[in-house]
Design an enzyme around this catalytic site. Structure first.
Site, mmCIF file in Angstrom:
data_model
loop_
_atom_site.group_PDB
_atom_site.id
_atom_site.type_symbol
_atom_site.label_atom_id
_atom_site.label_comp_id
_atom_site.label_asym_id
_atom_site.label_seq_id
_atom_site.Cartn_x
_atom_site.Cartn_y
_atom_site.Cartn_z
ATOM 1 N N ALA A 1 0.835 -1.202 0.000
ATOM 2 C CA ALA A 1 0.000 0.000 0.000
ATOM 3 C C ALA A 1 0.870 1.253 0.000
ATOM 4 O O ALA A 1 0.595 2.218 -0.708
ATOM 5 C CB ALA A 1 -0.930 -0.009 1.202
ATOM 6 N N GLU A 2 1.955 1.251 0.803
ATOM 7 C CA GLU A 2 2.855 2.398 0.819
ATOM 8 C C GLU A 2 4.294 1.953 1.011
ATOM 9 O O GLU A 2 4.567 0.992 1.739
ATOM 10 C CB GLU A 2 2.502 3.378 1.946
ATOM 11 C CG GLU A 2 1.899 4.682 1.482
ATOM 12 C CD GLU A 2 0.410 4.579 1.285
ATOM 13 O OE1 GLU A 2 -0.148 5.418 0.559
ATOM 14 O OE2 GLU A 2 -0.194 3.671 1.862
ATOM 15 N N THR A 3 5.172 2.692 0.356
ATOM 16 C CA THR A 3 6.598 2.659 0.650
ATOM 17 C C THR A 3 6.992 4.051 1.124
ATOM 18 O O THR A 3 6.689 5.041 0.457
ATOM 19 C CB THR A 3 7.429 2.273 -0.587
ATOM 20 O OG1 THR A 3 7.093 0.931 -0.983
ATOM 21 C CG2 THR A 3 8.918 2.340 -0.282
#
Length: 269
Positions: free
Chosen positions: A48-50
């Site tokens: 979903a996020e880095t």
């Protein structure tokens, strides 16, 4: 040609055991890499996020990328970044200050086994005429619609949230906004539950969304007449959060756990 090596951590945020909460990749940097490379790394990670951060005079500059785009605010990857600094990189102070491009200064404090995000409160406005693709895309019949940085649908019962099966293609047409669905919790120890849909950012359903609680906490604080709230995001992975509303800030508490540590090898001429 040699390889440029970057450290990479994967952390389950808003979780006290592996394979729950929301996984985030965290990549510490010494200087910023080109945006196209940051986006490619996030796409390769396919989480979903880095989060990427670099040291600065005020602490650390912090940015977040989904597999398809940069986002303005992300709670779970901020929590994961602070966890990496505290637990893996030997950051010794009790608070970390992050400077962000779109959401100003953010702070994470370690206290009594919890990490506390200090985020801006976002007041939702009642929405009388929601867009048609929002109504048909989410499904179900909420009690009320609200608008803010994201759309928010308030339902009467937790079972209605559980039963939602959104049309992601319809929701993906909503420009630059995601969709929060929320209701009172069945569990007497939890004040409210939620789910979060973000197909226009390459994430059909986000497992646990800290930033969504910037809207959720002020709404439920006003409705329930209390400033400390216990929340649960009821995705398949599920996660628990504590929200304290303080004037125009929301303090969001949670735990995190390390899943993996490795390195990225980038070709460098």
């Amino acid at each position: 040609m040699t390889n440029q090596r970057l450290r990479l951590f994967q952390v389950d945020a808003f979780a006290d055991r592996l394979f729950t909460g929301n996984p985030a990749a965290v990549c510490p940097l010494q200087t910023w890499l080109p945006d196209t490379l940051l986006q490619s790394i996030a796409a390769e990670n396919n989480l979903a996020e880095t989060a990427f951060f670099v040291p600065c005079d005020q602490g650390f500059e912090l940015r977040w990328f989904t597999p398809t785009s940069e986002v303005k605010l992300c709670g779970h990857a901020t929590l994961a970044s602070a966890f990496v600094l505290f637990e893996c990189l030997d950051f010794s102070a009790t608070s970390i200050h992050f400077q962000t491009r779109h959401s100003g200064a953010l702070k994470v404090t370690r206290e009594n086994g919890l990490l506390w995000l200090d985020f801006p409160a976002q007041i939702a406005q009642l929405l009388q005429n929601p867009p048609g693709q929002l109504v048909t895309g989410l499904g179900g019949t909420p009690r009320e619609w609200f608008s803010g940085p994201n759309y928010m649908a308030v339902f009467e019962h937790e079972s209605q949230i559980t039963a939602l099966a959104p049309d992601m293609r319809a929701l993906a047409t909503l420009p630059e906004r995601c969709v929060i669905a929320t209701a009172p919790a069945d569990d007497p120890d939890i004040d409210f539950v939620s789910r979060f849909f973000a197909p226009n950012y390459g994430i059909d359903e986000d497992p646990v969304t800290g930033s969504a609680h910037c809207m959720l906490a002020p709404y439920w604080a006003a409705r329930l007449g209390k400033t400390q709230l216990h929340a649960r995001q009821i995705s398949a992975r599920e996660g628990n959060l504590i929200c304290n509303l303080s004037n125009d800030r929301v303090h969001i508490g949670g735990r995190a756990i390390l899943y993996l540590e490795g390195e990225i090898r980038l070709p460098k001429e």
